[in-house]
Motif scaffolding. Structure first.
Motif, short mmCIF file in Angstrom:
data_model
loop_
_atom_site.label_atom_id
_atom_site.label_comp_id
_atom_site.label_asym_id
_atom_site.label_seq_id
_atom_site.Cartn_x
_atom_site.Cartn_y
_atom_site.Cartn_z
N GLU A 524 5.71 9.99 2.63
CA GLU A 524 5.29 9.78 1.24
C GLU A 524 4.96 11.10 0.53
OE1 GLU A 524 3.85 8.75 3.94
OE2 GLU A 524 1.74 9.36 3.98
N GLY A 534 4.19 8.37 -4.11
CA GLY A 534 4.32 8.07 -2.68
C GLY A 534 3.19 7.18 -2.20
N GLU A 535 3.51 6.27 -1.27
CA GLU A 535 2.49 5.40 -0.69
C GLU A 535 2.77 5.26 0.79
OE1 GLU A 535 0.41 2.62 -2.24
OE2 GLU A 535 0.95 2.89 -4.36
N ARG A 536 1.72 5.17 1.57
CA ARG A 536 1.86 4.84 2.99
C ARG A 536 1.12 3.52 3.21
NH1 ARG A 536 2.17 7.83 7.95
NH2 ARG A 536 1.00 6.85 9.62
N ALA A 550 4.51 1.00 -6.78
CA ALA A 550 5.70 1.86 -6.71
C ALA A 550 6.74 1.42 -7.73
CB ALA A 550 6.28 1.84 -5.30
N VAL A 562 7.85 4.17 -0.63
CA VAL A 562 6.80 3.48 0.11
C VAL A 562 7.16 3.61 1.59
CG1 VAL A 562 5.50 1.35 0.41
CG2 VAL A 562 6.50 1.88 -1.82
N ASN A 563 6.28 4.27 2.31
CA ASN A 563 6.46 4.50 3.74
C ASN A 563 5.75 3.37 4.47
OD1 ASN A 563 6.73 5.58 6.29
ND2 ASN A 563 5.26 7.24 5.98
#
Ligand SMILES: Cc1ncc(C[n+]2csc(CCOP(=O)(O)OP(=O)(O)O)c2C)c(N)n1
Length: 567
Positions: A524, A534-536, A550, A562-563
């Motif tokens: 991310e 970015g997002e985890r 997102a 998105v991870n």
């Protein structure tokens, strides 16, 4: 002579020829071989001459996969120009995908100058000697329909015509042209201004009427028919027509490793992506544009089943080996075949409406049963502590809009995320050269700027895509795509293959993970470094909101990733 107007060079004719063929983009990764092309673009800009838009793509693989994605949406081939043999070599994985996916492209690269001194454009830097090959096209000849070298500046239009008519003639596919820089830089005599008349092209093949009659006869006589699709749906009209036929004649559809939307996951004739007992029970199988309709080492049709295979190249002539049974093999475009099949089937099934109703009900019940099973899996996944494939696909459904285009590199399943729109799905081609999904999504976005593009990728697939190059393009070319990574910190397919072959072996003691485990870096942050969102996400309950954030960022013009940490 007017010293302000330089004499026309062959590279200018070349750009004009591309524009005349409706090529919008020249995806480039340049080198010392490009000087005449740069000059030609600069001259075109000065005179406002319409030429393709040059786009610098900082990795050759991404350049070809972007062109691939663009062509899937528009149907129009695009051009790519790479740096001599070394740049070309970097593109071959993406070329293999395009070739096996039968996508028409004009792939070109420079050729190191032929002359060691003398003509304008002769060798002038150290690398020009070592970059020459005996046969530059040899490294990719197996994956193009035609290759050639531009030998004369005054032949440019004829060569480009030849390249593009071959690329676009059924079965379509990439072609390769090498462009020596002395030839591109050749000064030309004035050419006549008369417009060039486009040459007539052959139509895609059409099934012979007798073959359609026979196919209709067999399908009408079957008790347990089955339709298996692969590439069907590239032209969205094929999916519309197939859905109508499936409904009208009670024909179950299994899109097996589908590359495109063939039928909605909500449709009662959709029987999932795995044929299961339908394959072994079928007395008639209609294979529509599928190179691998089943895996013989796992399950095969019954010996007495009749098999009909239909496609533009139903023998897959460029595959060294392929031995799927066929009792009737038809060379035809699917539109031509399905359009002819419908009235032929109607004629034969008219008196058997009650029988078809019963089969339709039976198949609808089977499909409802499958759906209940998938719903139960989703419900269970939502209560788990870690995210799985079913939950990820299910949550993705909430951000998919009617105009969303889904790009799939391995993890998308209509079972958990049913789509409704023909033309809404693009999956990696049958060669499975990984790294395709992200750059293809960028090309798809370039071709459809008003639509939401979602790319669902494995963590392995994401890394194969040269992610920095792809995020760079997304930012630089303003192509906001939503990338969702199904991150199992694993080459899952490699592990499965090990366990399949050596379940009782030593490798199984380590759960088949040897050589398959991947590190789990914060992907991310890579998108953040390129101005993206970015997002985890690690917990199932956090996924829906993360995907919504997102998607909102993408609607606002920002790329997003998105991870999704999966089990
Ligand atoms: C260019 C390329 N290199 C290697 C492979 C072999 N390969 C097939 S599947 C796979 C693993 C992909 O990992 P990931 O995208 O994370 O998906 P997963 O299998 O974990 O679902 C690999 C390495 C390939 N298909 N293409």
């Amino acid at each position: 002579m007017d010293t302000q107007t330089p004499r026309r060079i062959a590279a200018e004719d070349y750009l004009d020829a591309l524009a005349a063929h409706g090529i919008d983009h020249l995806f480039v990764n340049p080198g010392t071989d490009f000087a005449p092309i740069v000059e030609a673009f600069a001259r075109a800009a000065r005179t406002n001459r319409p030429v393709p838009r040059p786009m610098v793509v900082p990795h050759e693989h991404a350049a070809v996969a972007m062109a691939h994605g663009y062509t899937l949406v528009t149907g129009r081939p695009q051009a790519i120009m790479l740096h001599v043999n070394v740049g070309l070599a970097n593109s071959i994985n993406a070329l293999i995908d395009a070739s096996r996916d039968r996508v028409p492209l004009l792939l070109t690269s420079g050729r190191t100058p032929l002359t060691e001194e003398g003509p304008h454009g002769a060798r002038s830097v150290y690398i020009h000697w070592a970059q020459e090959m005996f046969d530059q096209a040899g490294m990719l000849r197996e994956f193009v329909k035609w290759d050639y070298e531009m030998r004369r500046g005054d032949q440019v239009f004829d060569v480009v015509d030849r390249a593009l008519e071959l690329a676009q003639t059924s079965p379509t596919g990439p072609v390769y042209l090498s462009l020596p820089r002395e030839v591109l830089g050749e000064e030309l005599e004035a050419r006549p201004d008369a417009p060039r008349k486009p040459r007539a092209r052959p139509q895609p093949p059409r099934a012979a009427p007798g073959d359609v009659e026979r196919a209709a006869e067999w399908i009408a006589a079957a008790t347990h028919p089955l339709i298996i699709t692969g590439q069907l749906g590239r032209d969205p009209n094929e999916a519309v027509l197939l859905t109508r036929l499936a409904e009208r004649f009670a024909l179950p559809v299994v899109p097996f490793n589908p590359r495109h939307f063939a039928v909605s996951g909500n449709h009662p004739m959709f029987q999932g992506g795995a044929p299961g007992s339908l394959l072994t029970k079928a007395d008639l199988i209609l294979v529509l544009e599928s190179d691998v309709p089943w895996i013989p080492s796992l399950a095969s049709p019954a010996a007495n089943a009749r098999i009909i295979q239909v496609g533009e190249d139903p023998l897959y002539q460029r595959y060294p080996m392929r031995s799927f049974r066929s009792d009737l093999t038809i060379t035809s475009s699917l539109m031509a075949f399905l359009n002819a099949l419908e009235p032929a089937l109607a004629e034969r099934t008219g008196p058997r409406a009650a029988e078809l109703d019963a089969r339709r009900n039976r198949l609808a019940a089977r499909s409802a049963g499958l759906r209940a099973g998938w719903a139960a899996e989703i419900e269970k996944a939502g209560r788990a502590e870690t995210i799985n494939l079913a939950w990820l696909n299910h949550c993705l459904h909430a951000v998919i809009e009617s105009d969303t285009l889904v790009v799939n590199e391995y993890s998308f399943r209509q079972e958990y995320c049913p789509l409704d729109q023909p033309g809404s799905l693009f999956s990696v081609g049958p060669a499975g050269g990984l790294g395709w999904g992200f750059p293809a999504a960028l090309g798809i976005k370039l071709a459809s700027p008003d639509k939401q593009v979602v790319a669902l990728l494995g963590d392995g697939a994401y890394m194969f895509a040269n992610p920095t190059a792809c995020h760079f393009i997304a930012e630089n070319q303003k192509l906001p795509v939503l990338t969702v990574i199904y991150n199992n910190a694993l080459y899952g397919a490699v592990r499965r293959a090990t366990l399949d072959m050596y379940r009782a072996g030593v490798a199984a003691e380590a759960d088949g993970r040897l050589l398959a485990e991947l590190p789990n870096p914060p992907f991310e942050r890579i998108v953040e470094a390129h101005g993206g969102h970015g997002e985890r996400v690690e917990h199932p309950s956090a996924l829906p909101a993360a995907l919504q954030r997102a998607a909102a960022a993408v609607r606002g013009g920002q790329q997003a990733l998105v991870n999704v940490i999966c089990s």
